[in-house]
Design an enzyme around this catalytic site. Structure first.
Site, short mmCIF file in Angstrom:
data_model
loop_
_atom_site.label_atom_id
_atom_site.label_comp_id
_atom_site.label_asym_id
_atom_site.label_seq_id
_atom_site.Cartn_x
_atom_site.Cartn_y
_atom_site.Cartn_z
N CYS A 162 -69.64 -44.52 17.83
CA CYS A 162 -69.69 -43.68 16.63
C CYS A 162 -69.03 -44.40 15.45
CB CYS A 162 -68.98 -42.34 16.91
SG CYS A 162 -69.03 -41.24 15.47
N CYS B 69 -60.28 -40.03 18.91
CA CYS B 69 -61.53 -40.07 19.66
C CYS B 69 -61.84 -41.41 20.31
CB CYS B 69 -62.68 -39.69 18.73
SG CYS B 69 -64.25 -39.65 19.60
N CYS C 257 -69.37 -22.55 16.22
CA CYS C 257 -68.26 -22.87 17.13
C CYS C 257 -67.38 -23.84 16.35
CB CYS C 257 -68.81 -23.52 18.40
SG CYS C 257 -67.52 -24.16 19.50
N CYS D 181 -75.70 -25.00 22.93
CA CYS D 181 -74.80 -25.40 21.86
C CYS D 181 -74.95 -26.90 21.70
CB CYS D 181 -73.36 -25.05 22.23
SG CYS D 181 -72.14 -25.61 21.01
S1 SF4 Z 1 -64.99 -37.04 17.09
FE1 SF4 Z 1 -65.61 -39.06 17.89
S2 SF4 Z 1 -67.82 -38.88 18.20
FE2 SF4 Z 1 -67.21 -37.18 16.84
S3 SF4 Z 1 -67.44 -37.97 14.77
FE3 SF4 Z 1 -65.33 -38.41 15.32
S4 SF4 Z 1 -65.39 -40.51 16.16
FE4 SF4 Z 1 -67.49 -39.73 16.15
#
Ligand code: SF4
Length: 327
Positions: free
Chosen positions: A66, A73, A201, A141
């Protein structure tokens, strides 16, 4: 005559308040624990059967890689966490997992993709997944990142029930956690979802090094949204090696319980989910969360990429507490 239902003024709508001041929310957090728990339990009973717990299963349909930099994360490409980027799963593979989740007792199947926002061509596949999962008799979801209005409409057209998009923390602390999208971006996505007629949510994460005022600010922001999210996940940070928040000071479990209780009191009709972080929580802490008004859990061995208590262990705990899955 229930005037609040007819006159949604002075911060009430459908009898629910949307004008919580930070001072009021702070005062709830500061209550003696027995008083806070009693008030939360009262509100819980007025709105739900306190012995019922809604059960959701979460599947990562597109893992890793991502471009965002959410400091908690493991799926961010910016951090070296050992999570490899994978392609979007096939519709068939997702439906196989959904059938297993249903057999395991889940009533809602949540699908998460590690995207900044979905490309329109990706949405074709996600819409096919939503249609397929719904045809199994499960609620659906998805969490796909930021959405534009037309994308929310497409998901609604596929029959999507819920869209997850968290505010994560208070507006003030947000910049310490994410720099690649703004708080307003998140609020805009929530508005598109709401306008499309999809249930929202939306919750946050605690234990990220924030202060009490940030937990107050997060709950006040959620409770003052134009309509309360139907589902409010409260997550305890799962620290993952390689992310900037690995090694953050741990939150006292009782502060987590207080956050659940204040969410319950300020958003009485919402389902409050005891979400990530259960793996590291004692059964006693989880029990206190249910007493504080939590009435939903994620169930299954993994939450996206982090561990979650095994299904059997979850069921034994619910049994021990006299709780049962919500129909
Ligand atoms: S929580 Fe993780 S997967 Fe979601 S936008 Fe942020 S970096 Fe990306």
């Amino acid at each position: 005559m229930a005037l609040v239902h007819e006159e949604p003024s002075r911060g009430t709508f459908n009898g629910l308040r949307h004008d919580w001041t930070r001072g009021e929310v702070r005062a709830l957090f500061a209550l003696p624990l027995p008083d806070l728990m009693f008030r939360a339990a009262q509100v819980h009973r007025e709105n739900f059967d306190p012995t019922e717990v809604q059960i959701s299963t979460l599947l990562s349909i597109k893992t890793g890689g991502c471009p965002e930099d959410c400091a908690y994360c493991p799926q961010s490409a910016k951090f070296d966490t050992g999570v490899d980027a994978e392609k979007l799963m096939s519709v068939d593979a997702v439906l196989k997992e959904a059938r297993a989740a249903k057999a395991g007792g889940a009533s809602r199947f949540c699908m998460g993709a590690a995207w900044r926002s979905p490309k329109d061509r990706d949405l074709d596949n996600v819409c096919a997944m939503v249609e397929g999962v719904k045809s199994l008799g499960l609620e659906t979801c998805v969490t796909l990142g930021m959405l534009e209005a037309h994308q929310a409409q497409r998901l609604k057209g596929a029959g999507l029930d819920y869209y997850n998009h968290n505010l994560d923390t208070s507006p003030e602390y947000y910049g310490a956690i994410i720099t690649t999208r703004t708080y307003q971006d998140r609020l805009d996505t929530l508005e598109h979802v709401r306008e499309a007629g999809i249930n929202v949510c939306c919750g946050g994460i605690v234990g990220m090094g924030e202060g009490l005022d940030d937990r107050v600010g997060m709950i006040a922001t959620l409770a003052n949204l134009p309509v309360h999210p139907e589902s409010v996940p409260i997550n305890m940070l799962v620290q993952v090696e390689g992310t900037p928040l690995a090694g953050a000071a741990r939150l006292d479990p009782l502060d987590f319980v207080r956050t659940i209780a204040v969410a319950r009191i300020t958003m009485p009709a919402s389902v409050v989910r005891l979400s990530a972080g259960r793996e590291d929580m004692s059964e006693e802490t989880q029990a206190l969360c249910f007493l504080a008004g939590a009435n939903s859990i994620f169930y299954g061995p993994k939450l996206l990429t982090t561990p979650n208590p095994e299904r059997d262990r979850d069921m034994r705990l619910l049994d021990k507490l006299g709780l049962r899955p919500m129909e």
